[in-house]
Design a protein around this motif. Structure first.
Motif, PDB file in Angstrom:
ATOM      1  N   TYR A   1      -7.938  10.406   2.954  1.00 44.18           N
ATOM      2  CA  TYR A   1      -7.162  11.001   1.858  1.00 44.18           C
ATOM      3  C   TYR A   1      -6.054  10.068   1.363  1.00 44.18           C
ATOM      4  N   LEU A   2      -5.659   9.078   2.222  1.00 41.17           N
ATOM      5  CA  LEU A   2      -4.600   8.148   1.817  1.00 41.17           C
ATOM      6  C   LEU A   2      -5.030   7.275   0.650  1.00 41.17           C
ATOM      7  N   GLY A   3      -6.352   7.140   0.461  1.00 39.60           N
ATOM      8  CA  GLY A   3      -6.869   6.330  -0.634  1.00 39.60           C
ATOM      9  C   GLY A   3      -6.972   7.091  -1.934  1.00 39.60           C
ATOM     10  N   GLY A   4      -6.622   8.366  -1.944  1.00 34.21           N
ATOM     11  CA  GLY A   4      -6.689   9.158  -3.160  1.00 34.21           C
ATOM     12  C   GLY A   4      -8.053   9.792  -3.343  1.00 34.21           C
TER      13      GLY A   4
ATOM     14  N   GLY B   1     -10.273   9.421  -5.636  1.00 29.31           N
ATOM     15  CA  GLY B   1     -11.355   8.509  -6.021  1.00 29.31           C
ATOM     16  C   GLY B   1     -12.034   7.886  -4.826  1.00 29.31           C
ATOM     17  N   TYR B   2     -11.258   7.699  -3.748  1.00 23.20           N
ATOM     18  CA  TYR B   2     -11.869   7.101  -2.548  1.00 23.20           C
ATOM     19  C   TYR B   2     -12.583   8.160  -1.719  1.00 23.20           C
ATOM     20  N   SER B   3     -11.927   9.272  -1.474  1.00 20.01           N
ATOM     21  CA  SER B   3     -12.483  10.251  -0.534  1.00 20.01           C
ATOM     22  C   SER B   3     -13.701  10.967  -1.086  1.00 20.01           C
ATOM     23  N   ASN B   4     -13.912  10.896  -2.410  1.00 21.39           N
ATOM     24  CA  ASN B   4     -15.050  11.590  -2.987  1.00 21.39           C
ATOM     25  C   ASN B   4     -16.108  10.641  -3.552  1.00 21.39           C
ATOM     26  N   THR B   5     -16.243   9.466  -2.937  1.00 22.59           N
ATOM     27  CA  THR B   5     -17.212   8.482  -3.447  1.00 22.59           C
ATOM     28  C   THR B   5     -18.633   9.028  -3.380  1.00 22.59           C
ATOM     29  N   SER B   6     -18.894   9.954  -2.492  1.00 26.64           N
ATOM     30  CA  SER B   6     -20.254  10.487  -2.378  1.00 26.64           C
ATOM     31  C   SER B   6     -20.642  11.301  -3.613  1.00 26.64           C
ATOM     32  N   ASN B   7     -19.633  11.737  -4.407  1.00 25.90           N
ATOM     33  CA  ASN B   7     -19.912  12.534  -5.599  1.00 25.90           C
ATOM     34  C   ASN B   7     -19.891  11.719  -6.883  1.00 25.90           C
ATOM     35  N   LEU B   8     -19.758  10.400  -6.735  1.00 23.30           N
ATOM     36  CA  LEU B   8     -19.623   9.581  -7.941  1.00 23.30           C
ATOM     37  C   LEU B   8     -20.967   9.273  -8.596  1.00 23.30           C
ATOM     38  N   HIS B   9     -22.054   9.480  -7.866  1.00 18.83           N
ATOM     39  CA  HIS B   9     -23.399   9.248  -8.404  1.00 18.83           C
ATOM     40  C   HIS B   9     -23.530   7.838  -8.978  1.00 18.83           C
ATOM     41  N   GLU B  10     -23.824   7.715 -10.281  1.00 23.14           N
ATOM     42  CA  GLU B  10     -24.118   6.383 -10.838  1.00 23.14           C
ATOM     43  C   GLU B  10     -22.891   5.486 -10.873  1.00 23.14           C
ATOM     44  N   TYR B  11     -21.671   6.052 -10.678  1.00 19.86           N
ATOM     45  CA  TYR B  11     -20.462   5.232 -10.697  1.00 19.86           C
ATOM     46  C   TYR B  11     -20.082   4.735  -9.290  1.00 19.86           C
ATOM     47  N   ALA B  12     -20.838   5.140  -8.307  1.00 22.45           N
ATOM     48  CA  ALA B  12     -20.475   4.792  -6.926  1.00 22.45           C
ATOM     49  C   ALA B  12     -20.463   3.287  -6.702  1.00 22.45           C
TER      50      ALA B  12
ATOM     51  N   ARG C   1       0.820  -1.208   0.000  1.00 23.16           N
ATOM     52  CA  ARG C   1       0.000   0.000   0.000  1.00 23.16           C
ATOM     53  C   ARG C   1       0.862   1.270   0.000  1.00 23.16           C
ATOM     54  N   TYR C   2       1.915   1.267   0.843  1.00 23.51           N
ATOM     55  CA  TYR C   2       2.668   2.499   1.056  1.00 23.51           C
ATOM     56  C   TYR C   2       4.035   2.508   0.380  1.00 23.51           C
ATOM     57  N   GLY C   3       4.497   1.336  -0.092  1.00 27.38           N
ATOM     58  CA  GLY C   3       5.756   1.265  -0.813  1.00 27.38           C
ATOM     59  C   GLY C   3       6.965   1.039   0.081  1.00 27.38           C
ATOM     60  N   LEU C   4       8.126   0.910  -0.577  1.00 31.53           N
ATOM     61  CA  LEU C   4       9.412   0.719   0.097  1.00 31.53           C
ATOM     62  C   LEU C   4      10.195   2.024   0.052  1.00 31.53           C
TER      63      LEU C   4
ATOM     64  N   PHE D   1      -6.428   2.654   4.032  1.00 34.67           N
ATOM     65  CA  PHE D   1      -5.208   2.365   4.787  1.00 34.67           C
ATOM     66  C   PHE D   1      -5.304   0.904   5.220  1.00 34.67           C
ATOM     67  N   VAL D   2      -4.251   0.393   5.836  1.00 36.13           N
ATOM     68  CA  VAL D   2      -4.240  -1.009   6.266  1.00 36.13           C
ATOM     69  C   VAL D   2      -4.924  -1.134   7.618  1.00 36.13           C
ATOM     70  N   LEU D   3      -6.006  -1.883   7.645  1.00 38.03           N
ATOM     71  CA  LEU D   3      -6.814  -1.996   8.864  1.00 38.03           C
ATOM     72  C   LEU D   3      -7.402  -3.409   8.946  1.00 38.03           C
ATOM     73  N   TYR D   4      -7.209  -4.053  10.103  1.00 37.12           N
ATOM     74  CA  TYR D   4      -7.796  -5.367  10.338  1.00 37.12           C
ATOM     75  C   TYR D   4      -8.506  -5.394  11.684  1.00 37.12           C
ATOM     76  N   GLU D   5      -9.608  -6.106  11.723  1.00 38.73           N
ATOM     77  CA  GLU D   5     -10.253  -6.385  13.018  1.00 38.73           C
ATOM     78  C   GLU D   5      -9.698  -7.687  13.560  1.00 38.73           C
ATOM     79  N   PHE D   6      -9.429  -7.714  14.853  1.00 40.39           N
ATOM     80  CA  PHE D   6      -8.808  -8.885  15.496  1.00 40.39           C
ATOM     81  C   PHE D   6      -9.605  -9.224  16.744  1.00 40.39           C
ATOM     82  N   GLU D   7     -10.496 -10.212  16.617  1.00 31.93           N
ATOM     83  CA  GLU D   7     -11.377 -10.575  17.728  1.00 31.93           C
ATOM     84  C   GLU D   7     -10.716 -11.582  18.654  1.00 31.93           C
ATOM     85  N   ILE D   8     -10.768 -11.307  19.941  1.00 31.61           N
ATOM     86  CA  ILE D   8     -10.164 -12.182  20.953  1.00 31.61           C
ATOM     87  C   ILE D   8     -11.253 -13.008  21.619  1.00 31.61           C
ATOM     88  N   ILE D   9     -11.102 -14.328  21.556  1.00 31.80           N
ATOM     89  CA  ILE D   9     -12.115 -15.217  22.138  1.00 31.80           C
ATOM     90  C   ILE D   9     -11.468 -16.162  23.116  1.00 31.80           C
TER      91      ILE D   9
END
Length: 375
Positions: free
Chosen positions: A341-344, A346-357, A306-309, A367-375
């Motif tokens: 904003y990290l998604g560019g 196209g991501y941050s303005n999805t509400s303005n995409l109308h029929e392309y949404a 996602r973020y490069g080397l 960004f990199v995000l995971y849910e980690f459930e503890i059981i």
């Protein structure tokens, strides 16, 4: 997924170091109510971007597989300990282990490639998972055998073992022509039995029926007749809704074995249960630890993609527990508002995409995000 309620949950978040996110995460996310921890992920031998793309797909599968393994172990532990088992990883509470995680460099050396590390960790976890499943199957068999022996000892007279009830003088033994059989007669059918057993087949010895025992459901009788008509008598007894105990043959050796069966199966069930509990606790500790190591590799790989080397990103654990579990969705929305904003554009303005949404992946995070459930 386990049927157990989660003990807690973390959002694992990776952000470029340039975001300087820690202050905002500590003070502003959910009005500063969420405990925040640094997740220390080492630098790995990255390889090529093409190899990381392949590893990304494999890591997603292994992550899910280890999640299922941990859930299975938890379900097994809960089933044999009534849910009283504590969650311990490497002799520490599961939360302490995660929040103060350190990569096990002695087992998983960082001079090895990501591919080799993933295979090593996954193979260890899968082997343990198989051991637990085999041990659980052994326990289930031992438990089933004990329950069968328990029914024989403590069930009603139609099924229970009769070794503590019958006596040799109640049987015709060592006769060439005669035999004695046992019939468990429902108490509401005793009159029917008395009126008809002598004429049920030919050559039933008159007045041979003798009461041996009685419980709330059945009265147990012996009946003596010629061996030639034994099977016919048994078949007709069933038609009358009596219960022939043709499983019982008077034998001192058999009776001695029955006396031992209950104690042996009980001891075996207890041993199998204790073995399973010990193995499952060990497996929880080890597989959970391996799962966290796989998570770390996955976060690293996804962050590089996602973020490069070179790898310049910070990794956080955002903790949710108790009443705060309901705040996960709210926290994710706040994160997207802050770092979308990290998604560019196209991501941050999805509400303005109308029929392309509809073409935008709504499960994609910028960004990199995971849910980690503890059981």
């Amino acid at each position: 997924m386990s049927t157990s309620d989660p003990l807690g949950e973390y959002l694992i978040l990776s952000l470029p170091q340039s975001t300087n996110a820690r202050k905002w995460l500590t003070e502003s996310l959910n009005t500063g109510k969420q405990p925040l921890f640094n997740l220390k992920i080492p630098d790995f031998q990255s390889g090529t971007l093409d190899s990381l793309v392949q590893e990304s797909e494999e890591l997603a599968k292994i992550d899910q597989q280890l999640s299922a393994s941990v859930s299975k172990v938890v379900d097994i532990l809960n089933s044999v300990t009534d849910g009283s088992s504590t969650r311990v990883v490497q002799s520490r509470s599961v939360f302490d282990y995660i929040e103060n995680f350190q990569w096990n460099t002695s087992k998983y050396r960082l001079d090895k490639s990501i591919n080799i590390l993933v295979k090593l960790i996954a193979s260890e976890a899968i082997s343990l998972d198989n051991d637990v499943r085999a041990s659980y199957q052994n326990y289930q068999t031992a438990k089933s055998n004990f329950l069968a022996a328990d029914r024989k000892k403590n069930g009603d007279l139609s099924i229970k073992s009769l070794h503590e009830i019958v006596k040799p003088e109640q049987f015709v033994l060592n006769s060439e022509h005669l035999t004695t059989i046992l019939i468990a007669v429902p108490n509401n059918l005793v009159s029917d039995f008395k009126n008809s057993y002598e004429t049920l087949t030919q050559f039933v010895i008159p007045r041979s029926a003798e009461v041996i025992a009685k419980d709330q459901e059945y009265t147990l009788y012996t009946v003596t007749l010629f061996k030639k008509f034994q099977q016919e008598f048994i078949n007709l007894s069933r038609e009358h809704k009596w219960h022939p105990r043709n499983d019982f043959i008077y034998s001192e050796e058999t009776l001695n074995n029955l006396r031992k069966e209950f104690d042996l199966t009980k001891a075996n069930e207890l041993k199998s249960k204790n073995d399973l509990i010990r193995l499952s606790k060990t497996a929880y500790s080890e597989i959970f630890s391996q799962w966290v190591h796989i998570k770390c590799i996955r976060i690293y790989v996804e962050s590089v993609l996602r973020y490069g080397l070179p790898p310049q990103f910070d990794n956080y654990l955002i903790k949710f527990q108790g009443a705060n579990l309901k705040n996960i969705s709210k926290a994710k929305k706040e994160l997207i508002e802050k770092f979308g904003y990290l998604g560019g554009a196209g991501y941050s303005n999805t509400s303005n995409l109308h029929e392309y949404a509809s073409l935008v992946d709504t499960d994609y995070e910028p960004f990199v995000l995971y849910e980690f459930e503890i059981i």
